[in-house]
Scaffold this motif. Structure first.
Motif, PDB file in Angstrom:
ATOM      1  N   THR A  53       0.841  -1.210   0.000  1.00  0.00           N
ATOM      2  CA  THR A  53       0.000   0.000   0.000  1.00  0.00           C
ATOM      3  C   THR A  53       0.871   1.252   0.000  1.00  0.00           C
ATOM      4  O   THR A  53       0.642   2.190  -0.783  1.00  0.00           O
ATOM      5  CB  THR A  53      -0.899  -0.007   1.271  1.00  0.00           C
ATOM      6  OG1 THR A  53      -1.589  -1.251   1.322  1.00  0.00           O
ATOM      7  CG2 THR A  53      -1.882   1.134   1.265  1.00  0.00           C
ATOM      8  N   VAL A  54       1.891   1.274   0.857  1.00  0.00           N
ATOM      9  CA  VAL A  54       2.764   2.455   0.946  1.00  0.00           C
ATOM     10  C   VAL A  54       3.571   2.608  -0.342  1.00  0.00           C
ATOM     11  O   VAL A  54       3.689   3.711  -0.885  1.00  0.00           O
ATOM     12  CB  VAL A  54       3.683   2.357   2.191  1.00  0.00           C
ATOM     13  CG1 VAL A  54       4.714   3.476   2.196  1.00  0.00           C
ATOM     14  CG2 VAL A  54       2.849   2.385   3.472  1.00  0.00           C
ATOM     15  N   LYS A  55       4.091   1.494  -0.870  1.00  0.00           N
ATOM     16  CA  LYS A  55       4.893   1.574  -2.109  1.00  0.00           C
ATOM     17  C   LYS A  55       4.065   2.103  -3.267  1.00  0.00           C
ATOM     18  O   LYS A  55       4.559   2.822  -4.121  1.00  0.00           O
ATOM     19  CB  LYS A  55       5.452   0.194  -2.470  1.00  0.00           C
ATOM     20  CG  LYS A  55       6.808  -0.050  -1.873  1.00  0.00           C
ATOM     21  CD  LYS A  55       7.509  -1.204  -2.567  1.00  0.00           C
ATOM     22  CE  LYS A  55       8.848  -1.471  -1.903  1.00  0.00           C
ATOM     23  NZ  LYS A  55       9.200  -2.871  -1.901  1.00  0.00           N
ATOM     24  N   ARG A  56       2.787   1.752  -3.302  1.00  0.00           N
ATOM     25  CA  ARG A  56       1.923   2.207  -4.395  1.00  0.00           C
ATOM     26  C   ARG A  56       1.469   3.651  -4.198  1.00  0.00           C
ATOM     27  O   ARG A  56       0.881   4.249  -5.084  1.00  0.00           O
ATOM     28  CB  ARG A  56       0.675   1.311  -4.503  1.00  0.00           C
ATOM     29  CG  ARG A  56       0.941  -0.077  -5.088  1.00  0.00           C
ATOM     30  CD  ARG A  56      -0.355  -0.801  -5.417  1.00  0.00           C
ATOM     31  NE  ARG A  56      -1.189  -1.022  -4.253  1.00  0.00           N
ATOM     32  CZ  ARG A  56      -1.064  -2.045  -3.398  1.00  0.00           C
ATOM     33  NH1 ARG A  56      -0.123  -2.948  -3.583  1.00  0.00           N
ATOM     34  NH2 ARG A  56      -1.881  -2.163  -2.367  1.00  0.00           N
ATOM     35  N   GLY A  57       1.692   4.214  -2.997  1.00  0.00           N
ATOM     36  CA  GLY A  57       1.280   5.596  -2.736  1.00  0.00           C
ATOM     37  C   GLY A  57      -0.182   5.710  -2.369  1.00  0.00           C
ATOM     38  O   GLY A  57      -0.790   6.765  -2.524  1.00  0.00           O
ATOM     39  N   GLU A  58      -0.743   4.598  -1.853  1.00  0.00           N
ATOM     40  CA  GLU A  58      -2.155   4.638  -1.425  1.00  0.00           C
ATOM     41  C   GLU A  58      -2.207   4.823   0.085  1.00  0.00           C
ATOM     42  O   GLU A  58      -1.200   4.652   0.779  1.00  0.00           O
ATOM     43  CB  GLU A  58      -2.834   3.322  -1.830  1.00  0.00           C
ATOM     44  CG  GLU A  58      -2.906   3.170  -3.345  1.00  0.00           C
ATOM     45  CD  GLU A  58      -3.207   1.737  -3.776  1.00  0.00           C
ATOM     46  OE1 GLU A  58      -3.429   0.876  -2.898  1.00  0.00           O
ATOM     47  OE2 GLU A  58      -3.191   1.494  -4.985  1.00  0.00           O
ATOM     48  N   LEU A  59      -3.410   5.126   0.604  1.00  0.00           N
ATOM     49  CA  LEU A  59      -3.539   5.351   2.043  1.00  0.00           C
ATOM     50  C   LEU A  59      -3.684   4.037   2.798  1.00  0.00           C
ATOM     51  O   LEU A  59      -4.451   3.158   2.399  1.00  0.00           O
ATOM     52  CB  LEU A  59      -4.763   6.229   2.346  1.00  0.00           C
ATOM     53  CG  LEU A  59      -4.672   7.699   1.939  1.00  0.00           C
ATOM     54  CD1 LEU A  59      -5.917   8.448   2.388  1.00  0.00           C
ATOM     55  CD2 LEU A  59      -3.426   8.361   2.507  1.00  0.00           C
ATOM     56  N   VAL A  60      -2.970   3.948   3.897  1.00  0.00           N
ATOM     57  CA  VAL A  60      -3.134   2.830   4.835  1.00  0.00           C
ATOM     58  C   VAL A  60      -4.458   3.085   5.580  1.00  0.00           C
ATOM     59  O   VAL A  60      -4.900   4.235   5.706  1.00  0.00           O
ATOM     60  CB  VAL A  60      -1.912   2.792   5.787  1.00  0.00           C
ATOM     61  CG1 VAL A  60      -2.075   1.760   6.873  1.00  0.00           C
ATOM     62  CG2 VAL A  60      -0.633   2.535   4.978  1.00  0.00           C
ATOM     63  N   SER A  61      -5.091   2.011   6.069  1.00  0.00           N
ATOM     64  CA  SER A  61      -6.435   2.177   6.646  1.00  0.00           C
ATOM     65  C   SER A  61      -6.436   3.033   7.915  1.00  0.00           C
ATOM     66  O   SER A  61      -5.444   3.082   8.657  1.00  0.00           O
ATOM     67  CB  SER A  61      -7.028   0.802   6.984  1.00  0.00           C
ATOM     68  OG  SER A  61      -6.395   0.297   8.136  1.00  0.00           O
ATOM     69  N   ASP A  62      -7.573   3.689   8.157  1.00  0.00           N
ATOM     70  CA  ASP A  62      -7.726   4.519   9.360  1.00  0.00           C
ATOM     71  C   ASP A  62      -7.500   3.684  10.621  1.00  0.00           C
ATOM     72  O   ASP A  62      -6.946   4.169  11.612  1.00  0.00           O
ATOM     73  CB  ASP A  62      -9.139   5.129   9.419  1.00  0.00           C
ATOM     74  CG  ASP A  62      -9.352   6.196   8.351  1.00  0.00           C
ATOM     75  OD1 ASP A  62      -8.400   6.515   7.620  1.00  0.00           O
ATOM     76  OD2 ASP A  62     -10.493   6.711   8.266  1.00  0.00           O
ATOM     77  N   ALA A  63      -7.925   2.408  10.594  1.00  0.00           N
ATOM     78  CA  ALA A  63      -7.792   1.553  11.791  1.00  0.00           C
ATOM     79  C   ALA A  63      -6.322   1.325  12.140  1.00  0.00           C
ATOM     80  O   ALA A  63      -5.932   1.401  13.314  1.00  0.00           O
ATOM     81  CB  ALA A  63      -8.502   0.220  11.552  1.00  0.00           C
ATOM     82  N   VAL A  64      -5.494   1.073  11.114  1.00  0.00           N
ATOM     83  CA  VAL A  64      -4.055   0.863  11.374  1.00  0.00           C
ATOM     84  C   VAL A  64      -3.443   2.161  11.917  1.00  0.00           C
ATOM     85  O   VAL A  64      -2.681   2.159  12.882  1.00  0.00           O
ATOM     86  CB  VAL A  64      -3.320   0.397  10.084  1.00  0.00           C
ATOM     87  CG1 VAL A  64      -1.811   0.478  10.262  1.00  0.00           C
ATOM     88  CG2 VAL A  64      -3.733  -1.024   9.725  1.00  0.00           C
ATOM     89  N   LEU A  65      -3.815   3.289  11.299  1.00  0.00           N
ATOM     90  CA  LEU A  65      -3.261   4.566  11.755  1.00  0.00           C
ATOM     91  C   LEU A  65      -3.644   4.858  13.196  1.00  0.00           C
ATOM     92  O   LEU A  65      -2.819   5.322  13.993  1.00  0.00           O
ATOM     93  CB  LEU A  65      -3.741   5.695  10.832  1.00  0.00           C
ATOM     94  CG  LEU A  65      -2.779   6.070   9.683  1.00  0.00           C
ATOM     95  CD1 LEU A  65      -1.470   6.646  10.235  1.00  0.00           C
ATOM     96  CD2 LEU A  65      -2.480   4.915   8.778  1.00  0.00           C
ATOM     97  N   LEU A  66      -4.881   4.553  13.546  1.00  0.00           N
ATOM     98  CA  LEU A  66      -5.328   4.800  14.929  1.00  0.00           C
ATOM     99  C   LEU A  66      -4.474   3.989  15.896  1.00  0.00           C
ATOM    100  O   LEU A  66      -4.033   4.486  16.932  1.00  0.00           O
ATOM    101  CB  LEU A  66      -6.814   4.437  15.073  1.00  0.00           C
ATOM    102  CG  LEU A  66      -7.372   4.557  16.486  1.00  0.00           C
ATOM    103  CD1 LEU A  66      -7.296   6.001  16.983  1.00  0.00           C
ATOM    104  CD2 LEU A  66      -8.820   4.063  16.539  1.00  0.00           C
ATOM    105  N   ASP A  67      -4.207   2.745  15.522  1.00  0.00           N
ATOM    106  CA  ASP A  67      -3.419   1.878  16.380  1.00  0.00           C
ATOM    107  C   ASP A  67      -1.978   2.394  16.507  1.00  0.00           C
ATOM    108  O   ASP A  67      -1.440   2.535  17.615  1.00  0.00           O
ATOM    109  CB  ASP A  67      -3.445   0.460  15.777  1.00  0.00           C
ATOM    110  CG  ASP A  67      -3.041  -0.578  16.795  1.00  0.00           C
ATOM    111  OD1 ASP A  67      -3.161  -0.290  17.989  1.00  0.00           O
ATOM    112  OD2 ASP A  67      -2.575  -1.652  16.382  1.00  0.00           O
TER     113      ASP A  67
END
Ligand code: AP5
Length: 212
Positions: A53-67
């Protein structure tokens, strides 16, 4: 009571550069991108799950970011905090409003780095990173001769365009969210580094004065 700032802007707008300058001035620097890249480099299960996801330049999910961001903020005590690249969606902004951010009672300011696309694309094309994480610009402030520098895995012209499109899709909703909260501020981020830093310092002085 301390300040909690968030720097919001497209890739290459200089959020990381300015946040690192604040870190040198005593702020706790919380970079969601750096934390996600550290998970990837360490090969954790979460790092492996988000790598593509990061390599493609897309957003990681809100749930992962919250964690990731939520647990970091819960474990680190600091008077002044600068969030760099978080939140990026209205969902994340809502989640942030429930997180502890240093000693601030609530988010003090959402600082939008305003800059035209062509300036960003030039900057991203010339960015290299030093072994200690220092960000260099091969044209404007190049690394010292002989220093071993690297490029980020997502610093590729096609991925730059995707990251920019992704950012612009979320930007107006995020701005509306923080305008409604009365804490949106703008920085003219296409100016030279020292001029951008001066705008950030002026905003901090204004916020500190208002909080006193
Ligand atoms: P992240 O690491 O946050 O990257 P980004 O937002 O794309 O921003 P950049 O780090 O590329 O740019 P910057 O604004 O910090 O600019 P910099 O200071 O380096 O995120 C990477 C990825 O992780 C995302 O694509 C996503 O996949 C994931 N992710 C992260 N957070 C997430 C979230 N919240 N939700 C979901 N997914 C998330 O400057 C750039 C260059 O310009 C440098 O060379 C610098 O030297 C130069 N420069 C800086 N300022 C100036 C100036 N004033 N004048 C001239 N040159 C300058």
């Amino acid at each position: 009571m301390g300040l909690c700032l968030t720097f919001i802007g497209p890739p290459g707008s200089g959020k990381g550069t300015q946040a690192k300058l604040l870190r040198d001035a005593g702020f706790l620097h919380v970079s969601s991108g750096d934390m996600l890249r550290a998970e990837i480099a360490a090969g954790t299960p979460r790092g492996r799950a988000i790598e593509g996801t990061v390599k493609r330049g897309e957003l990681v999910s809100d749930a992962v970011l919250l964690d990731v961001v939520g647990s970091f903020l819960a474990q680190h005590v600091a008077d002044n905090v600068v969030l760099d690249g978080y939140p990026r969606t209205v969902g994340q902004a809502e989640q942030l409003s429930h997180l502890k951010c240093g000693t601030a009672a609530a988010l003090s300011a959402a600082v939008f780095f305003d800059i035209p696309d062509q300036v960003l694309l030039r900057r991203l094309g010339d960015r290299v990173i030093g072994p200690d994480g220092t960000i260099y610009d091969m044209q404007l402030h190049p690394p010292p001769p002989g220093l071993k520098v690297t490029r980020r895995a997502d610093d590729d012209p096609e991925v730059h365009k995707r990251r920019l499109t992704t950012y612009r899709m979320e930007e107006s909703a995020l701005l509306a969210f923080y305008e409604k909260a009365g804490i949106a501020h703008h920085i003219q981020a296409a100016l030279p580094l020292a001029d951008v830093q001066a705008q950030v310092q002026a905003l901090i002085a204004q916020l500190t004065h208002a909080a006193a």
